[in-house]
Write an enzyme that holds these catalytic residues in place. Structure first.
Site, PDB file in Angstrom:
ATOM      1  N   SER A   1      60.175  24.383   7.174  1.00 31.19           N
ATOM      2  CA  SER A   1      61.633  24.280   7.171  1.00 31.19           C
ATOM      3  C   SER A   1      62.119  24.468   5.739  1.00 31.19           C
ATOM      4  O   SER A   1      61.351  24.335   4.790  1.00 31.19           O
ATOM      5  CB  SER A   1      62.071  22.907   7.678  1.00 31.19           C
ATOM      6  OG  SER A   1      61.594  22.690   8.981  1.00 31.19           O
TER       7      SER A   1
ATOM      8  N   ARG B   1      58.631  29.397  16.673  1.00 28.14           N
ATOM      9  CA  ARG B   1      58.294  28.549  15.532  1.00 28.14           C
ATOM     10  C   ARG B   1      57.645  27.244  15.973  1.00 28.14           C
ATOM     11  O   ARG B   1      56.684  26.791  15.373  1.00 28.14           O
ATOM     12  CB  ARG B   1      59.567  28.249  14.732  1.00 28.14           C
ATOM     13  CG  ARG B   1      59.334  27.380  13.523  1.00 28.14           C
ATOM     14  CD  ARG B   1      60.648  26.941  12.878  1.00 28.14           C
ATOM     15  NE  ARG B   1      60.371  26.196  11.677  1.00 28.14           N
ATOM     16  CZ  ARG B   1      60.014  24.915  11.650  1.00 28.14           C
ATOM     17  NH1 ARG B   1      59.900  24.247  12.788  1.00 28.14           N
ATOM     18  NH2 ARG B   1      59.762  24.300  10.510  1.00 28.14           N
TER      19      ARG B   1
ATOM     20  N   GLU C   1      64.024  36.437  12.508  1.00 29.13           N
ATOM     21  CA  GLU C   1      64.949  35.713  13.370  1.00 29.13           C
ATOM     22  C   GLU C   1      65.324  36.609  14.538  1.00 29.13           C
ATOM     23  O   GLU C   1      65.697  37.764  14.349  1.00 29.13           O
ATOM     24  CB  GLU C   1      66.198  35.335  12.574  1.00 29.13           C
ATOM     25  CG  GLU C   1      66.964  34.177  13.130  1.00 29.13           C
ATOM     26  CD  GLU C   1      66.348  32.826  12.791  1.00 29.13           C
ATOM     27  OE1 GLU C   1      66.913  31.817  13.238  1.00 29.13           O
ATOM     28  OE2 GLU C   1      65.307  32.770  12.102  1.00 29.13           O
TER      29      GLU C   1
ATOM     30  N   CYS D   1      61.339  -6.136  21.869  1.00 30.62           N
ATOM     31  CA  CYS D   1      62.624  -5.594  22.327  1.00 30.62           C
ATOM     32  C   CYS D   1      62.372  -4.423  23.280  1.00 30.62           C
ATOM     33  O   CYS D   1      61.718  -3.440  22.903  1.00 30.62           O
ATOM     34  CB  CYS D   1      63.436  -5.128  21.127  1.00 30.62           C
ATOM     35  SG  CYS D   1      64.946  -4.248  21.562  1.00 30.62           S
TER      36      CYS D   1
ATOM     37  N   LYS E   1      71.632  33.916   6.494  1.00 33.58           N
ATOM     38  CA  LYS E   1      70.882  33.016   7.381  1.00 33.58           C
ATOM     39  C   LYS E   1      71.344  33.289   8.809  1.00 33.58           C
ATOM     40  O   LYS E   1      72.393  32.817   9.238  1.00 33.58           O
ATOM     41  CB  LYS E   1      71.122  31.561   6.993  1.00 33.58           C
ATOM     42  CG  LYS E   1      70.244  30.577   7.741  1.00 33.58           C
ATOM     43  CD  LYS E   1      70.441  29.167   7.202  1.00 33.58           C
ATOM     44  CE  LYS E   1      69.516  28.201   7.913  1.00 33.58           C
ATOM     45  NZ  LYS E   1      69.788  28.119   9.364  1.00 33.58           N
TER      46      LYS E   1
ATOM     47  N   TYR F   1      68.686  60.301  27.718  1.00 35.34           N
ATOM     48  CA  TYR F   1      67.610  59.333  27.470  1.00 35.34           C
ATOM     49  C   TYR F   1      66.908  58.994  28.790  1.00 35.34           C
ATOM     50  O   TYR F   1      65.676  58.984  28.869  1.00 35.34           O
ATOM     51  CB  TYR F   1      68.181  58.058  26.828  1.00 35.34           C
ATOM     52  CG  TYR F   1      67.129  57.009  26.521  1.00 35.34           C
ATOM     53  CD1 TYR F   1      66.502  56.968  25.280  1.00 35.34           C
ATOM     54  CD2 TYR F   1      66.758  56.062  27.482  1.00 35.34           C
ATOM     55  CE1 TYR F   1      65.536  56.017  24.999  1.00 35.34           C
ATOM     56  CE2 TYR F   1      65.792  55.114  27.215  1.00 35.34           C
ATOM     57  CZ  TYR F   1      65.183  55.095  25.969  1.00 35.34           C
ATOM     58  OH  TYR F   1      64.215  54.158  25.702  1.00 35.34           O
ATOM     59  N   ASP F   2      67.707  58.716  29.830  1.00 37.35           N
ATOM     60  CA  ASP F   2      67.135  58.346  31.127  1.00 37.35           C
ATOM     61  C   ASP F   2      66.257  59.456  31.693  1.00 37.35           C
ATOM     62  O   ASP F   2      65.214  59.193  32.301  1.00 37.35           O
ATOM     63  CB  ASP F   2      68.253  58.002  32.122  1.00 37.35           C
ATOM     64  CG  ASP F   2      68.965  56.706  31.754  1.00 37.35           C
ATOM     65  OD1 ASP F   2      68.384  55.918  30.979  1.00 37.35           O
ATOM     66  OD2 ASP F   2      70.098  56.500  32.231  1.00 37.35           O
TER      67      ASP F   2
ATOM     68  N   GLU G   1      69.966  35.991   0.951  1.00 35.40           N
ATOM     69  CA  GLU G   1      69.958  36.704   2.231  1.00 35.40           C
ATOM     70  C   GLU G   1      70.785  35.927   3.249  1.00 35.40           C
ATOM     71  O   GLU G   1      70.911  34.707   3.159  1.00 35.40           O
ATOM     72  CB  GLU G   1      68.523  36.842   2.759  1.00 35.40           C
ATOM     73  CG  GLU G   1      67.556  37.504   1.796  1.00 35.40           C
ATOM     74  CD  GLU G   1      66.115  37.387   2.278  1.00 35.40           C
ATOM     75  OE1 GLU G   1      65.856  37.696   3.456  1.00 35.40           O
ATOM     76  OE2 GLU G   1      65.257  36.972   1.478  1.00 35.40           O
TER      77      GLU G   1
END
EC number: 6.5.1.2
Length: 652
Positions: free
Chosen positions: A78, A130, A164, A418, A109, A32-33, A107
């Site tokens: 959400s 997000r 994700e 306060c 999470k 690959y290299d 599915e």
């Protein structure tokens, strides 16, 4: 030469996919290299022929100055959380009341960071976090270093997808081994490591850390009919999708799937924290619609939190911006869900009484929603003569007498002056989801308040660079940045200001709905409770809270002051003219449309001024019914609501 460069790009991308995504390399690292070095050399000689999907774009070397804000074209909502089988059954009943034959997609999470990827003509244009769902951060350069995110799609598509970004367990262990060897602080868990990596300004570090993704949504309009079709299409485009999933109309079978995954999740090469359950039909999703906060067609089941025992050493009582006094237990430190926990919320005085919690008790601690440490219960078998906890009678901040209103679970300080309440309100106003004043955090608020430079939110806009320089630890560069951040916040869209005012029950999503409707903060302040309560997704509680807030004389004075400092009161998002043909009407789409997609129909209705909602109620003005319309059509007929067909909409 150009043909060879094309060939090398194709080969290297395929080999990278085999290595990073499929965990099944077909060539050695040295092979690959060798090919990679050949491509680098050719690109140096022929820069005009560099392809947009060349793997050399993933190599580090850039040091970014920071991340710009990014406005999402399609908001990220959400999900409603569930922690029990009973909550899933209740969700199933709500869905089946509208669609008796609905099937679900379950599915995994993934425990990572939500990202949005936008492609223009098939080329990755923007990768963003997000954020608050409407505004995230542009982290495109970092996401280009995530090896399973395609830089270029095979088709010239304009598409926005969601997924994700996570750190595999093996990569996480390798990073911490290196940190340990260098004497650096280790990451607590893979999610924290992924978050820290995506926030890196040095893209070279991102490239080394072997982040990965699972995609799960096409946010832009799609012609697909089901969530299952969407996942298959995403995979055909070259995205990574998770194959641990189940389609079923039976919540019992979904529950069995959850139990199996929960038992086996330790063997997965990545962390998960639950199962997401979605209505599989996209048309049904459209009809079910959204609440103010979340889609009605999905729910996230969270696995039971890890629990540990710890001893309560003492309790701190603190007052928040609304006057609620919250007890927090100081604990003997325990390792919980990857972090050291030494403090945990006790919620409120009613919770303390109900659980009979005492200082010196051994208690069970967990992380609520996998985030906030909380005390679950007392281990009574380990109790020794502890005395009942003393509940404070006076505010820990101002010394005023605390009240416990009937029907409320919390103690409350009702003194508007306060100090701690004022400081909390100021910090909330400047926070990211509100006015987003960079650098204006709680510690700066404390210094400014103690120096008598600010006492309400309008005072923030009186501050000068000279004022800021009088504070300990603030140098000219920091003062200038903070000052400019304050000035920039004046130009925010008005829903940020409304949320920043900290009105009870009015969150960021409700603020946006309100400003979309009324267009201007002043107009909202003069609106009737009835007109506010009629907005879909809001209701009487929010309407009453707003009315109570805006009728106060001091609030009117505050708005005048903010106006004098040129703080924007207008909603800057998309609104429809009140002269539009369907202006002010609430419309529901139902059934199958033959001549236009549901998204096209929804967009046309919105452009004509209508508010498109997912459920039929007395507030609905008309419904547009296609073929096979079900319970919504029946309910509309029962309520005497006007019913139109697709041709009527086409002819508008």
């Amino acid at each position: 030469m150009e043909n060879r460069m094309n060939e090398l790009v194709s080969l290297l991308n395929q080999y990278a996919k085999e290595y990073y995504t499929q965990d099944n390399p077909t060539v050695s690292d040295s092979q690959y290299d060798q090919l990679y070095r050949e491509l680098v050399e050719l690109e140096k000689q022929h820069p005009e022929n560099i392809l947009p999907n060349s793997p050399t774009h993933r190599v580090g070397g850039l040091v970014l100055e920071g991340f710009e804000k990014y406005q999402h074209e399609y908001p990220l909502y959400s999900l409603q959380d569930a922690f029990s089988k009973e909550e899933l059954i209740a969700f199933d009943k709500r869905v089946k009341a509208e669609f008796p034959t609905a099937a679900y997609m379950a599915e995994l999470k993934i425990d990572g960071l939500s990202v949005s990827l936008t492609y223009v003509n098939g080329v990755l244009q923007v990768g963003a976090t997000r954020g608050d769902g409407n505004i995230g951060e542009n982290i495109t350069e970092n996401l280009k270093r995530v090896h399973d995110i395609p830089l270029h799609l095979d088709q010239s598509l304009d598409i926005t997808v969601r997924g994700e970004c996570y750190l595999p367990k093996e990569s996480f262990e390798a990073i911490n081994i290196e940190k340990r060897a260098n004497g650096e602080q280790e990451f607590a868990n893979p999610r924290n490591a992924a978050a820290g990596t995506l926030r890196q300004l040095n893209t070279g570090i991102v490239a080394k850390r072997k982040l990965a993704t699972f995609l799960y949504q096409e946010a832009s309009p799609t012609q697909k009919e089901t969530q299952d079709d969407v996942l298959k299409e995403l995979e055909s485009y070259g995205f990574s999708v998770n194959h641990h999933r189940l389609i079923s109309s039976s919540m019992e079978k979904i529950w069995d799937f959850i139990q199996t995954i929960e038992k086996d999740r330790v063997s997965l090469p990545y962390d998960i924290d639950g199962i997401v359950i979605k209505v599989n039909s996209l048309a049904m999703q459209e009809e079910l619609g959204f609440t103010v906060k979340a889609p009605r067609w999905a729910i996230a089941y969270k696995f039971p939190a890890e629990e540990k025992e710890a001893e309560i050493l003492s309790v701190d009582w603190t007052v928040g911006r609304t006057g609620v006094v919250t007890p927090t237990a100081n604990l003997t430190p325990v390792q919980l869900a990857g972090t050291t926990v030494s403090r945990a919320t006790l919620h409120n005085v009613d919770y303390i009484a109900e659980k009979d919690i005492r200082i010196g008790d051994t208690v069970v601690v967990y992380k609520a929603g996998d985030i906030i440490p909380a005390v679950l219960n007392v281990v009574m078998s380990k109790r020794n003569q502890q005395e009942v906890m003393l509940i404070p009678k006076l505010c820990p901040s101002c010394g005023s007498e605390l009240v416990h209103f009937e029907g409320e679970v919390a103690l409350r300080c009702i003194n508007p002056l306060c100090p701690n309440q004022i400081k909390e309100r100021l910090a909330h106003f400047a926070s990211r989801d509100a006015m987003n004043i960079t650098g204006f955090g709680p510690s700066l608020v404390e210094k400014l308040f103690d120096a008598h430079l600010i006492a309400d939110v309008a005072d923030i806009y009186r501050l000068s660079i000279e004022n800021l320089l009088t504070l300990d630890g603030i140098k000219e560069k920091s003062a200038t940045k903070i000052y400019h951040a304050i000035q920039s916040s004046k130009e925010n869209s008005a829903e940020k200001l409304l949320f920043g005012l900290g009105i009870r029950h009015v969150g960021s999503k409700a603020s946006r709905l309100l400003l979309e409707e009324f267009g201007n903060l002043r107009q909202l302040s003069q609106a009737s409770q009835e007109s506010i309560a009629s907005i879909d997704g809001l209701g009487g509680v929010i309407a009453k809270s707003l009315h109570t807030f805006f009728e106060k004389e001091e609030v009117d004075k505050l708005l005048e002051e903010l106006t004098s400092y040129n703080v924007n009161f207008n909603y800057l998002g998309k609104r429809v003219s009140t002269d539009a043909q369907l202006s002010g009407l609430t419309v529901v789409l139902t059934g199958k449309l033959e001549k236009m997609t549901r998204n096209e129909a929804k967009e046309k209705l919105q452009n004509l001024g209508a508010k498109v909602t997912g459920s039929v109620s007395k507030k609905t003005d008309l419904i547009v019914a296609g073929s096979d319309a079900g319970s919504k059509l029946t309910k509309a007929q029962d309520l005497g609501i006007t019913i139109q067909d697709e041709d009527w909409l086409l002819n508008l």
